[in-house]
Design an enzyme around this catalytic site. Structure first.
Site, PDB file in Angstrom:
ATOM      1  N   HIS A 437       0.819  -1.215   0.000  1.00  0.00           N
ATOM      2  CA  HIS A 437       0.000   0.000   0.000  1.00  0.00           C
ATOM      3  C   HIS A 437       0.855   1.268   0.000  1.00  0.00           C
ATOM      4  CE1 HIS A 437      -2.498   3.136   1.961  1.00  0.00           C
ATOM      5  NE2 HIS A 437      -3.420   2.649   1.149  1.00  0.00           N
ATOM      6  N   CYS A 814      -1.610  -1.622 -16.422  1.00  0.00           N
ATOM      7  CA  CYS A 814      -1.688  -0.540 -15.435  1.00  0.00           C
ATOM      8  C   CYS A 814      -1.090  -0.915 -14.089  1.00  0.00           C
ATOM      9  CB  CYS A 814      -3.124  -0.049 -15.285  1.00  0.00           C
ATOM     10  SG  CYS A 814      -4.222  -1.340 -14.700  1.00  0.00           S
TER      11      CYS A 814
END
Ligand code: PEP
Ligand code: MG
Length: 868
Positions: A437, A814
């Site tokens: 994250h 992506c």
């Protein structure tokens, strides 16, 4: 067999260095080859001979051949140096031995030419250097004698002292025969090359196990004439900016070890600089070398650093190598070479390492600073920042409001930390890897980040971090995070600020002209979209809509949505979220001004939105007028054993369809608003995450179509959109042909696809990734650089199956690999339409795409061929 190889096989392996010889680096080493080229350009190079790599190898294995015609080289009493000439300069090489041939006889001869004091000093230095480099004595043995050896010269007594010291230690007479000196010197250099540490060092720099060394035997230029004399190096390009400026180092009366002084001693000369590295005014050196540097620049099509000796005002070149340069200077130098017609744009583009652009665009730790590195980890987001440590998102925000720079230090970050991450100058986590994250968010924000710094131990409660060795830092202490090098440093070592001068823009325009694959940005916020547009992208390849729900006002509404017990309660929360989402998309569409924007419907598991701490649960219970116990029970109910493989992505879209309905409506209404006000067509791309089965896409598509139809009717405005799939599961790859019946585009989410292909958690891989890479189990971290053999195969399979079904299927990538040069190259050659990565990485991707387009023009044909 080439002529050169034939001549080498037939001959002695020794060739005279000359303008005509054209010795190749492969057979004689890079320096020999360079010297021939310098001579061919008409530049003055001291006479010399090159010993071929093969001959050096023979000497190393079978000893010195007796029949070599070497004696003739020493017959006239000239002094020589032996210099290394490895096949590649980057491998390094043994140190030069100067003044071979110096003995009592040469000393007497020299005394007539330059005076007894200078001759004696030279003899003393040679005895010492020979003792240390060839006879392997300790340099300390000569310390006392050397201390008395000033620049002023030496005495015969000093010579005796040096000879005595040598003979005492070696228990043999100092060799007077130049050929013996030469053979022994040669042997010592070969031994140094073969030594274990030298081997390890050069292999770390990419040298093969059988790396070849050539050697050069070159006449000494003694620089003892009455005029200016000494040795040095010079380049006519600043290593910092790349602009035309003299830079170098000069040591008067030193005969030819120009690179010996540390680089920091080099200073820019010119503009009236008082302290010239080239002597009191430096003008002699400059006058003598400038023209030579220009000739070398033209001959090599490259800015060169010249190693030279100045003897009585005349310059002799000992070597030439590409000028030292920072990343920023490299661009300026490349652009100047193109401007001066000495290199093509293609050569300029290929000469720059795409990753070095990070150094140009972001602050970096000053390379000259002394660093107290207390931890290392993953270089998760480039750039460097200094600030005071904070241990919570709230403390980061408070620090920011006081306009102080802070470093957010967490065990790992979670979506709740987003605002704190926005406020921090850099982020450091104890756990995590390249796609955890903190890494993903930091790259999006352009904030330096180091993850997986496992040597430290964070205690967020006590607000302390324990460093290796037991040192403890507290909240408020200053550290520096070097996200480019993956290092954490105590204190503030000083940073070099980025400077995007004129050439950067021009250079990137060349890259855009050369590349044939699109480069988009992953952007979730207005700021990120603006940055992306400023940097110059072809659109947005991924809007992670979940990030939009972490704003404090929205998080509560999102939580109300999750905990709603009835359809009506859910709808009430969605009605609140709709205008917020619409506003987000309006802003994005406005900034992107008609360029493609690919929006991913909600992806993460719902538990990411749930309150974690007891206080947060209590606050939410109050807001929702619910007892804490029932809220806690609901949280328990929603908990999953493995949420990343649980109710998330399209599974959420199927089972709680109102969320995707709301998002689709927000997208379409925003498209209508912006299309109306700007008069440009806005054709959103809507992406469905975590698909594994075509039926999932069909169900979502039919609902999204229905929303589109409703918005067209309600607004009286016609618009187009496309719906595609984010390929993140191996099954979606295998069923790409099915999926492409409905999906108009595929965008590969290679973060999750890598995770699922390896069965390796992207958040936990950091634990052992370094060991795996160091032990050679993985060539590289597959979350950082696409695993071409495994994950790459899956991409090729999906492309083939998908395009078989739909010829003009749009293909994008992506995952974070979209900003990794090697992976970008893979995508170009595989025929992708675009890659998408964090905004700050897009220039890297643009250059990497340009380079691969130049190397593999067929990549574009593979892409474009399908439509025609
Ligand atoms: C991916 O999985 O590659 C991706 C881009 O999505 P995320 O990182 O949000 O999971
Ligand atoms: Mg994903």
């Amino acid at each position: 067999m080439t002529r050169e190889r034939a001549a080498l096989a037939a001959g002695s392996g020794i060739r005279k260095i000359s303008a005509e010889a054209e010795l190749s680096a492969e057979f004689y080493g890079a320096r020999a080859s360079t010297l021939c080229k310098l001579m061919a350009a008409g530049l003055p190079v001291p006479a010399g001979h090159a010993l071929a790599v093969r001959a050096v190898r023979e000497i190393a294995t079978t000893g010195f051949p007796e029949d070599r015609p070497l004696s003739s080289l020493f017959s006239d009493g000239t002094l020589f140096s032996i210099r290394s000439s490895p096949v590649s300069r980057s491998w390094g090489g043994p140190e030069t031995i100067l003044n071979i041939g110096m003995n009592a006889e040469a000393r007497a001869r020299l005394a007539e030419r330059v005076g007894a004091k200078q001759a004696d000093a030279l003899y003393c230095r040679f005895i010492r250097d020979y003792a240390v480099q060839v006879a392997r004595l300790d340099v300390e043995d000569f310390e006392a004698a050397s201390a008395r050896l000033g620049n002023g010269g030496a005495t015969p007594e000093m010579v005796d002292e040096f000879l005595d010291t040598y003979e005492r230690q070696v228990e043999d007479a100092f060799p007077q025969d130049p050929e013996v000196q030469f053979r022994e010197g040669l042997h010592s250099m070969i031994l140094a090359w073969e030594g274990t540490s030298a081997r390890i060092l050069r292999e770390a720099r990419g040298a093969p196990p059988d790396a070849g060394l050539g050697l050069i035997l070159q006449e000494m230029v003694l620089c003892r004439g009455p005029g200016s004399g000494g040795s040095g190096y010079v380049q006519y390009a600043s290593p910092i900016s790349g602009e035309d400026a003299a830079w170098g180092n000069f040591q008067p009366h030193a005969e030819g070890r120009p690179g010996r002084k540390p680089k920091e001693n080099g200073r820019v000369l010119g503009n009236g600089s008082a302290a010239s590295p080239f002597g009191t005014d430096g003008s002699d050196v400059l006058a003598a070398t400038r023209e030579h540097a220009d000739v070398a620049r033209r001959a090599f099509g490259e800015e060169m650093r010249l190693d030279f000796v100045l003897d009585d005002g005349s310059v002799w070149l000992l070597d030439a190598k590409p000028a030292e340069r920072s990343a920023r200077a490299a661009i300026t130098i490349a652009a100047r070479l193109v401007r001066d017609g000495l290199a093509s744009r293609e050569e300029a583009l290929l000469s720059i390492d795409p990753l070095s652009l990070n150094e140009v665009m972001l602050s970096q730790v000053d390379p000259r600073a002394e660093l107290d590195v207390f931890a290392t980890g993953f270089a998760a987001s480039p750039g460097a920042a200094t600030g005071r440590i904070v241990f919570s998102a709230m403390a980061a925000q408070a620090m920011k409001s006081r306009e102080e720079d802070c470093i957010l230090l967490r065990v790992e970050t979670s979506p709740e930390d987003i605002r704190g991450m926005h406020s921090a100058s850099a982020i450091l986590t104890e756990k995590g890897g390249m796609t955890s994250h903190a890494a993903v968010v930091a790259r999006g924000l352009g904030v330096p980040c180091v993850t997986g710094a496992r040597e430290i131990s964070v205690d967020a409660k006590a607000r302390t971090v324990t460093l290796p060795g037991g040192r403890v830092l507290n909240e408020g202490d200053t550290i520096t995070v070097d996200g480019t090098g993956g290092r954490v440093v105590s204190g503030a070592p000083g940073l070099v600020e980025p400077e995007l001068d004129g050439f950067f823009g021009e250079f990137m325009r060349w890259a855009d002209e050369a590349r044939t694959m699109g480069v988009r940005a992953n952007a979730d916020t207005l700021t990120e979209a603006r940055v992306a547009m400023e940097l110059g992208v072809d659109g947005i390849g991924l809007v992670r809509t979940e990030h939009m729900f972490f704003e404090p006002g929205r998080l509560t509404v999102m939580r109300e949505l999750i905990f709603a017990e009835s359809g009506a309660g859910r709808q009430a929360a969605l009605n609140l979220l709709l205008p917020m989402q619409r506003g987000d998309f309006v802003e994005l569409f406005r900034v992107m001004a008609g360029l493609p924007v690919c929006i991913r419907l909600l992806d993460p598991p719902l538990h990411e939105f749930l309150p974690r701490s007891r206080q947060a649960v209590q606050r939410l219970a109050e807001a929702m007028a619910l007892p804490v116990s029932s809220l806690s029970a609901r949280i328990e109910e929603l908990s999953e054993f493995n949420p990343m493989l649980g109710l998330r992505g399209v599974r959420l879209g199927i089972t709680v369809p109102e969320i995707y309905d709301m998002q689709a409506r927000a997208i379409f209404e925003a498209a209508v608003i912006v299309a109306r006000e700007a008069g440009v067509a806005v054709e959103p791309e809507i992406m469905v995450p975590l698909v594994s089965e075509n039926r999932e896409v069909e169900i979502v598509k039919s609902r999204v179509d229905a929303v589109a139809a409703a918005v067209r009717v309600e607004t009286g405005f016609s618009f187009e959109y496309s719906l595609g799939v984010m390929v993140e599961t191996p099954r979606a790859v295998l069923r790409a042909h099915d999926i492409s019946r409905v999906a108009e585009f595929l965008s590969f989410g290679t973060n999750d696809l890598t995770q699922m292909t390896y069965g390796l958690s992207r958040d936990d891989a950091g634990r052992f990734m370094r060991d795996y890479v160091n032990l050679g189990v993985f060539r590289e971290d597959p979350f950082q650089s696409l695993d071409a053999e495994g994950v790459g195969e899956l991409l090729l399979l999906a492309i083939e199956r998908g395009r078989r079904q739909r010829e003009n299927l749009l293909l994008g990538l992506c995952g974070e690999h979209g900003g990794d040069p090697e992976s970008v190259g893979f995508c170009h050659s595989a025929g992708f339409d675009y890659v998408s990565c964090s905004p700050y990485r897009t220039p890297v991707a643009r250059l990497a795409a340009a380079q691969q387009a130049l190397r593999d023009p067929d990549g574009a044909r593979r892409r474009d061929g399908r439509a025609g």
